[in-house]
Motif scaffolding. Structure first.
Motif, mmCIF file in Angstrom:
data_model
loop_
_atom_site.group_PDB
_atom_site.id
_atom_site.type_symbol
_atom_site.label_atom_id
_atom_site.label_comp_id
_atom_site.label_asym_id
_atom_site.label_seq_id
_atom_site.Cartn_x
_atom_site.Cartn_y
_atom_site.Cartn_z
ATOM 1 N N PRO A 72 7.608 9.426 -14.345
ATOM 2 C CA PRO A 72 7.516 10.807 -14.209
ATOM 3 C C PRO A 72 6.566 11.366 -12.906
ATOM 4 C CG PRO A 72 6.144 10.057 -15.916
ATOM 5 C CD PRO A 72 6.814 8.873 -15.391
ATOM 6 N N GLU A 73 7.009 12.522 -12.353
ATOM 7 C CA GLU A 73 6.525 12.966 -11.441
ATOM 8 C C GLU A 73 5.012 13.438 -11.370
ATOM 9 O OE1 GLU A 73 7.155 16.873 -8.290
ATOM 10 O OE2 GLU A 73 8.560 16.444 -9.629
ATOM 11 N N ALA A 74 4.402 13.480 -12.673
ATOM 12 C CA ALA A 74 3.047 13.763 -12.847
ATOM 13 C C ALA A 74 2.173 12.393 -12.259
ATOM 14 C CB ALA A 74 2.830 14.083 -14.351
ATOM 15 N N GLN A 75 2.962 11.263 -12.224
ATOM 16 C CA GLN A 75 2.284 10.169 -11.978
ATOM 17 C C GLN A 75 2.505 9.737 -10.344
ATOM 18 O OE1 GLN A 75 3.769 7.044 -14.664
ATOM 19 N NE2 GLN A 75 2.514 7.910 -16.352
ATOM 20 N N PHE A 76 3.202 10.350 -9.550
ATOM 21 C CA PHE A 76 3.331 10.038 -8.381
ATOM 22 C C PHE A 76 2.019 9.721 -7.399
ATOM 23 C CE2 PHE A 76 7.949 11.874 -7.800
ATOM 24 C CZ PHE A 76 8.239 10.869 -8.624
ATOM 25 N N ASP A 77 1.395 10.698 -7.448
ATOM 26 C CA ASP A 77 -0.209 10.712 -6.905
ATOM 27 C C ASP A 77 -0.813 8.944 -7.104
ATOM 28 O OD1 ASP A 77 -0.145 12.898 -5.760
ATOM 29 O OD2 ASP A 77 -0.696 13.823 -7.658
ATOM 30 N N ALA A 78 -0.673 8.626 -8.374
ATOM 31 C CA ALA A 78 -1.267 7.341 -8.540
ATOM 32 C C ALA A 78 -0.390 6.342 -8.148
ATOM 33 C CB ALA A 78 -1.229 7.031 -10.097
ATOM 34 N N VAL A 79 0.853 6.625 -7.931
ATOM 35 C CA VAL A 79 1.930 5.404 -7.457
ATOM 36 C C VAL A 79 1.644 5.459 -5.906
ATOM 37 C CG1 VAL A 79 4.290 5.060 -7.019
ATOM 38 C CG2 VAL A 79 3.631 5.802 -9.312
ATOM 39 N N THR A 80 1.690 6.692 -5.260
ATOM 40 C CA THR A 80 1.421 6.663 -3.753
ATOM 41 C C THR A 80 -0.050 6.045 -3.656
ATOM 42 O OG1 THR A 80 2.291 8.740 -3.587
ATOM 43 C CG2 THR A 80 0.752 8.070 -2.037
ATOM 44 N N ALA A 81 -1.135 6.040 -4.409
ATOM 45 C CA ALA A 81 -2.502 5.275 -4.192
ATOM 46 C C ALA A 81 -2.121 4.112 -4.136
ATOM 47 C CB ALA A 81 -3.491 5.964 -5.004
ATOM 48 N N LEU A 82 -1.302 3.346 -5.359
ATOM 49 C CA LEU A 82 -1.344 1.917 -5.570
ATOM 50 C C LEU A 82 -0.479 1.238 -4.545
ATOM 51 C CD1 LEU A 82 -2.247 -0.391 -7.000
ATOM 52 C CD2 LEU A 82 -0.593 -0.007 -8.813
ATOM 53 N N SER A 83 1.022 2.019 -4.682
ATOM 54 C CA SER A 83 2.079 1.239 -3.764
ATOM 55 C C SER A 83 2.221 1.665 -2.532
ATOM 56 C CB SER A 83 3.472 1.547 -4.672
ATOM 57 O OG SER A 83 3.409 0.948 -5.865
ATOM 58 N N SER A 135 -0.486 3.204 -0.579
ATOM 59 C CA SER A 135 -1.575 2.708 0.334
ATOM 60 C C SER A 135 -2.102 1.420 -0.068
ATOM 61 C CB SER A 135 -2.929 3.557 -0.095
ATOM 62 O OG SER A 135 -2.374 5.094 0.227
ATOM 63 N N GLY A 136 -1.506 0.694 -1.208
ATOM 64 C CA GLY A 136 -1.838 -0.652 -1.569
ATOM 65 C C GLY A 136 -1.761 -1.773 -0.545
ATOM 66 N N PRO A 137 -0.756 -1.607 0.280
ATOM 67 C CA PRO A 137 -0.762 -2.428 1.069
ATOM 68 C C PRO A 137 -1.895 -2.776 2.347
ATOM 69 C CG PRO A 137 1.475 -1.612 1.035
ATOM 70 C CD PRO A 137 0.692 -0.789 0.079
ATOM 71 N N ALA A 138 -2.297 -1.589 2.487
ATOM 72 C CA ALA A 138 -3.617 -1.436 3.452
ATOM 73 C C ALA A 138 -4.793 -2.142 2.622
ATOM 74 C CB ALA A 138 -3.766 -0.156 4.007
ATOM 75 N N PHE A 139 -4.638 -1.711 1.606
ATOM 76 C CA PHE A 139 -6.049 -2.129 0.746
ATOM 77 C C PHE A 139 -5.879 -3.656 0.509
ATOM 78 C CE2 PHE A 139 -5.543 1.942 -1.583
ATOM 79 C CZ PHE A 139 -5.997 2.855 -0.413
ATOM 80 N N PHE A 140 -4.855 -4.410 0.128
ATOM 81 C CA PHE A 140 -4.711 -5.884 0.245
ATOM 82 C C PHE A 140 -4.823 -6.375 1.666
ATOM 83 C CE2 PHE A 140 -2.128 -4.856 -3.755
ATOM 84 C CZ PHE A 140 -2.749 -5.638 -4.601
ATOM 85 N N ALA A 141 -4.357 -5.860 2.441
ATOM 86 C CA ALA A 141 -4.663 -6.365 3.774
ATOM 87 C C ALA A 141 -6.402 -6.266 4.249
ATOM 88 C CB ALA A 141 -3.856 -5.582 4.841
ATOM 89 N N GLU A 142 -6.849 -5.440 3.832
ATOM 90 C CA GLU A 142 -8.363 -4.990 4.110
ATOM 91 C C GLU A 142 -9.125 -6.192 3.336
ATOM 92 O OE1 GLU A 142 -11.637 -3.171 5.642
ATOM 93 O OE2 GLU A 142 -9.675 -3.253 6.266
ATOM 94 N N LEU A 143 -8.693 -6.609 1.886
ATOM 95 C CA LEU A 143 -9.413 -7.599 1.039
ATOM 96 C C LEU A 143 -8.878 -8.984 1.961
ATOM 97 C CD1 LEU A 143 -8.321 -6.586 -2.415
ATOM 98 C CD2 LEU A 143 -10.494 -6.464 -1.344
#
Length: 131
Positions: free
Chosen positions: A22-33, A35-43
């Motif tokens: 649902p669209e209401a979850q898009f911000d969480a999806v944006t954060a995890l999927s 932005s996630g590649p950058a977070f995994f790369a940082e780790l």
């Protein structure tokens, strides 16, 4: 239409697994999927630094680290295994993994990662409100 929906799903699944939410979850999806590649790369960069500090050359450490991330993700998907189950399976009592996990769990890494996703989701909401 259902045919168009199936076509889009087929296209997206060619890049990985698509998930309709649902669209209401898009911000969480944006954060995890999103932005996630950058977070995994940082780790990964920090894990590589630790391996370099232990004597591996950077190129070898990066190869080992990226292959470890890739293999772990692939295994979790193929086994349909929750990450905590894999952690328990890999970490033998008093072993090397347990020693490293002890440090991770004593630090603020868990809350830092949760806060990282929450900050990215918050920013996604802010950007949507600005549009």
């Amino acid at each position: 239409s259902p045919a168009q929906r199936a076509q889009v799903e087929t296209l997206l699944n060619g890049f990985g697994r698509a998930l309709e939410l649902p669209e209401a979850q898009f911000d969480a999806v944006t954060a995890l999927s999103g932005s996630g590649p950058a977070f995994f790369a940082e780790l990964l960069a920090h894990l590589v630094e630790g391996a370099v500090a232990e004597g591996l050359n950077r190129q070898d450490a990066l190869l080992l680290g990226t292959q470890t991330m890739l293999g772990t993700a692939q295994y979790l998907v193929e086994a349909s295994m929750p990450p905590a189950d894999l952690t328990r399976a890999v970490a033998s009592a008093k072993g090397t993994t347990a020693a490293g996990l002890e440090v991770m769990r004593a630090s603020a890494v868990k809350q830092t990662l949760i806060d990282t996703i929450r900050a990215a989701a918050r920013r996604s909401r802010e950007l949507a409100a600005e549009a």
